[in-house]
Design an enzyme around this catalytic site. Structure first.
Site, PDB file in Angstrom:
ATOM      1  N   LYS A  12       0.855  -1.182   0.000  1.00 34.56           N
ATOM      2  CA  LYS A  12       0.000   0.000   0.000  1.00 34.56           C
ATOM      3  C   LYS A  12       0.889   1.228   0.000  1.00 34.56           C
ATOM      4  O   LYS A  12       2.048   1.166   0.417  1.00 34.56           O
ATOM      5  CB  LYS A  12      -0.884   0.000   1.266  1.00 34.56           C
ATOM      6  CG  LYS A  12      -2.136   0.808   1.146  1.00 34.56           C
ATOM      7  CD  LYS A  12      -3.304   0.018   0.594  1.00 34.56           C
ATOM      8  CE  LYS A  12      -4.558   0.854   0.525  1.00 34.56           C
ATOM      9  NZ  LYS A  12      -5.729   0.114   0.092  1.00 34.56           N
TER      10      LYS A  12
ATOM     11  N   GLY B 254     -20.923   6.977   4.546  1.00 30.12           N
ATOM     12  CA  GLY B 254     -20.078   7.423   3.433  1.00 30.12           C
ATOM     13  C   GLY B 254     -20.653   7.055   2.084  1.00 30.12           C
ATOM     14  O   GLY B 254     -20.892   5.875   1.795  1.00 30.12           O
TER      15      GLY B 254
ATOM     16  N   GLY C 143     -19.286   7.759  -1.030  1.00 30.01           N
ATOM     17  CA  GLY C 143     -18.267   8.053  -2.030  1.00 30.01           C
ATOM     18  C   GLY C 143     -18.367   7.073  -3.183  1.00 30.01           C
ATOM     19  O   GLY C 143     -19.445   6.591  -3.529  1.00 30.01           O
TER      20      GLY C 143
ATOM     21  N   VAL D 234     -17.588   3.950  -3.513  1.00 30.33           N
ATOM     22  CA  VAL D 234     -18.176   2.637  -3.209  1.00 30.33           C
ATOM     23  C   VAL D 234     -19.576   2.793  -2.612  1.00 30.33           C
ATOM     24  O   VAL D 234     -20.523   2.123  -3.033  1.00 30.33           O
ATOM     25  CB  VAL D 234     -17.286   1.842  -2.222  1.00 30.33           C
ATOM     26  CG1 VAL D 234     -17.929   0.502  -1.897  1.00 30.33           C
ATOM     27  CG2 VAL D 234     -15.900   1.636  -2.800  1.00 30.33           C
TER      28      VAL D 234
HETATM   29  P1  NAD Z   1     -14.257   7.841  -1.278  1.00 35.78           P
HETATM   30  O1  NAD Z   1     -13.223   8.784  -0.804  1.00 35.78           O
HETATM   31  O2  NAD Z   1     -14.747   7.930  -2.681  1.00 35.78           O
HETATM   32  O3  NAD Z   1     -15.560   7.927  -0.338  1.00 35.78           O
HETATM   33  C1  NAD Z   1     -15.515   8.131   1.024  1.00 35.78           C
HETATM   34  C2  NAD Z   1     -16.767   8.915   1.377  1.00 35.78           C
HETATM   35  O4  NAD Z   1     -16.851   9.021   2.780  1.00 35.78           O
HETATM   36  C3  NAD Z   1     -16.766  10.331   0.818  1.00 35.78           C
HETATM   37  O5  NAD Z   1     -18.005  10.602   0.185  1.00 35.78           O
HETATM   38  C4  NAD Z   1     -16.556  11.193   2.058  1.00 35.78           C
HETATM   39  O6  NAD Z   1     -17.163  12.464   1.932  1.00 35.78           O
HETATM   40  C5  NAD Z   1     -17.219  10.334   3.103  1.00 35.78           C
HETATM   41  N1  NAD Z   1     -16.814  10.615   4.476  1.00 35.78           N
HETATM   42  C6  NAD Z   1     -15.669  11.168   4.937  1.00 35.78           C
HETATM   43  N2  NAD Z   1     -15.720  11.301   6.277  1.00 35.78           N
HETATM   44  C7  NAD Z   1     -16.914  10.792   6.653  1.00 35.78           C
HETATM   45  C8  NAD Z   1     -17.561  10.654   7.917  1.00 35.78           C
HETATM   46  N3  NAD Z   1     -16.997  11.054   9.054  1.00 35.78           N
HETATM   47  N4  NAD Z   1     -18.789  10.085   7.942  1.00 35.78           N
HETATM   48  C9  NAD Z   1     -19.385   9.675   6.804  1.00 35.78           C
HETATM   49  N5  NAD Z   1     -18.830   9.797   5.590  1.00 35.78           N
HETATM   50  C10 NAD Z   1     -17.608  10.343   5.514  1.00 35.78           C
HETATM   51  O7  NAD Z   1     -13.702   6.383  -0.965  1.00 35.78           O
HETATM   52  P2  NAD Z   1     -14.228   5.018  -1.558  1.00 35.78           P
HETATM   53  O8  NAD Z   1     -13.389   4.671  -2.743  1.00 35.78           O
HETATM   54  O9  NAD Z   1     -15.701   5.034  -1.688  1.00 35.78           O
HETATM   55  O10 NAD Z   1     -13.801   4.016  -0.400  1.00 35.78           O
HETATM   56  C11 NAD Z   1     -14.520   3.977   0.821  1.00 35.78           C
HETATM   57  C12 NAD Z   1     -13.818   3.034   1.783  1.00 35.78           C
HETATM   58  O11 NAD Z   1     -13.739   1.738   1.196  1.00 35.78           O
HETATM   59  C13 NAD Z   1     -12.373   3.440   2.123  1.00 35.78           C
HETATM   60  O12 NAD Z   1     -12.091   3.033   3.445  1.00 35.78           O
HETATM   61  C14 NAD Z   1     -11.550   2.600   1.156  1.00 35.78           C
HETATM   62  O13 NAD Z   1     -10.251   2.355   1.652  1.00 35.78           O
HETATM   63  C15 NAD Z   1     -12.377   1.326   1.124  1.00 35.78           C
HETATM   64  N6  NAD Z   1     -12.187   0.557  -0.096  1.00 35.78           N
HETATM   65  C16 NAD Z   1     -12.430   1.106  -1.318  1.00 35.78           C
HETATM   66  C17 NAD Z   1     -12.236   0.354  -2.469  1.00 35.78           C
HETATM   67  C18 NAD Z   1     -12.519   0.922  -3.832  1.00 35.78           C
HETATM   68  O14 NAD Z   1     -12.562   0.153  -4.803  1.00 35.78           O
HETATM   69  N7  NAD Z   1     -12.752   2.221  -3.967  1.00 35.78           N
HETATM   70  C19 NAD Z   1     -11.782  -0.962  -2.360  1.00 35.78           C
HETATM   71  C20 NAD Z   1     -11.566  -1.515  -1.090  1.00 35.78           C
HETATM   72  C21 NAD Z   1     -11.764  -0.744   0.035  1.00 35.78           C
END
Ligand code: NAD
Length: 360
Positions: free
Chosen positions: A80, A184, A186, A188
């Protein structure tokens, strides 16, 4: 700052501190274990309060990738990277290209991809400098072309995992009427909300970005709740899809859900919280098992698009979780312990270069 004696070090193979004074890039790349193959893992950008916090995060995340790939049956190791900086104000092409050069200097031992705070565009910039990044190429599917963003596959894997958890804990074969709180919205979280809504689930959501909450309200009839109350909603499933350590001493006693199953990495603040969830009769879908859809998607980007094979691998997330839930039920051990044990058996036993099918 101690590295080797850090409690999160866990026998890491290599930890690289990157500093580029021209672009002010400060980053850490951690390679945990390459027994099963090159260390693949996302490159996160986050305004860490201290170098120690960044180191802790990258070490925990890269270790998680070793376990994730092993349990997903992929011939990949765990690694990572974290860039210390604000993803909203601190990005530039020059900075991402500098990161690409650091990744390149590792000669393929580490393969980067997008993560929280980075996206397809950033990886494309890195790809100007290195061949050792993935998750940015346009993909061809039967439904038409799509971007290399793995998030839809991650969301699908989480959806499949929630189905398996609901079957195990609630004895229901469908999600119609099942109540889910998503922390969240975002990359995902929003895709997951759509899948769950289409399957008939009822949603409670939060996100600091108000537009995302409004979108979920309009598209999925979701109920908006304050950020610090999402974990304590009276729902069946709590799905953390934002940041790590959300299951902690403060939140755990307030949980009302029967299931914790979401995309976020490192959901448990400490390992002991798995035991506490277990004691309270809350079924925990180990984060690195349920969120493996992204790594699966990136693996298939690197090794040739095969939509059917990828879908089979994503569906296997549900099967793997069902096995873990059953074994935890039979042994009285936590789901986190069972998952770790299965993963360790795989990456300790099998030599580098073993095929994915042999690993699975
Ligand atoms: P992202 O940054 O697109 O989304 C995160 C979301 O969480 C954002 O909309 C942000 O505004 C929101 N957020 C931030 N602080 C917050 C809070 N206190 N309360 C509620 N929401 C809050 O990230 P993502 O790609 O959607 O990934 C989300 C999680 O899943 C992360 O932990 C990431 O490591 C994990 N993950 C993602 C993937 C992937 O394919 N994107 C794969 C495996 C794991």
């Amino acid at each position: 700052m101690s590295v080797f004696s850090s409690k999160d070090f866990d026998g890491h193979e290599q930890v690289v501190f990157c500093n580029d004074s021209d672009t002010s890039l400060k980053a850490i790349i951690a390679i945990h274990n390459r027994k099963l193959g090159p260390a693949l893992g996302g490159c996160r950008m986050y305004p860490y309060a201290s170098d120690e916090e960044a180191l802790r995060d990258v070490l925990r995340l890269s270790r998680g990738m070793t376990y994730k790939s092993a349990l997903a049956g992929l011939p990949l190791g765990g690694g990572k990277a974290v860039i210390i900086g604000d993803p909203f104000t601190g990005k530039s092409e020059a900075l991402m290209r500098a990161m690409g050069r650091f990744i390149d200097s590792l000669g393929g031992r580490y393969i980067g991809a997008e993560d929280s705070g980075t996206g397809v565009k950033d990886i494309q910039w890195m790809a100007q400098e290195t061949a050792h990044v993935a998750g940015f190429r346009e993909r061809r599917t039967t439904a038409g072309p799509r971007s290399g963003d793995p998030s839809p596959s991650t969301a699908y894997g989480v959806f499949v995992g929630i189905r398996a958890a609901v079957l195990h804990a609630l004895n229901s074969t469908h999600l119609d009427g099942v109540k889910v709180a998503i922390q969240g919205l975002g990359h995902v979280g929003m895709h997951l909300a759509e899948r769950l809504h289409n399957a008939g689930a009822r949603l409670w959501v939060c996100d600091p970005v108000a537009a995302r909450v409004h979108e979920a309200q309009e598209r999925f009839g979701a109920v908006a709740v304050p950020l610090d109350e999402i974990h304590s909603q009276k729902v069946d499933v709590f799905a953390p899809c934002a940041m790590g350590a959300v299951i902690n001493d403060r939140t755990l006693p307030q949980l009302k859900a029967r299931i914790v199953a979401g995309a976020a990495n490192n959901q448990l603040d400490e390992n002991r919280h798995a035991l506490e969830l277990h004691r309270r009769g809350i079924l925990y879908a180990p984060d690195y098992v349920i969120n493996a859809g992204g790594i699966i998607d990136i693996y298939f980007e690197i090794h040739g698009d095969d939509e059917v094979a990828e879908m089979v691998k994503l569906e296997e997330i549900g099967d793997t979780l069902s096995e873990i839930f059953a074994e935890a039920g039979e042994t009285g051990k936590t789901t986190a312990e069972i998952a770790d044990r299965i993963a360790e058996r795989r990456f300790m036993r099998i030599a580098k270069g073993t095929s994915a099918s042999a690993v699975a």
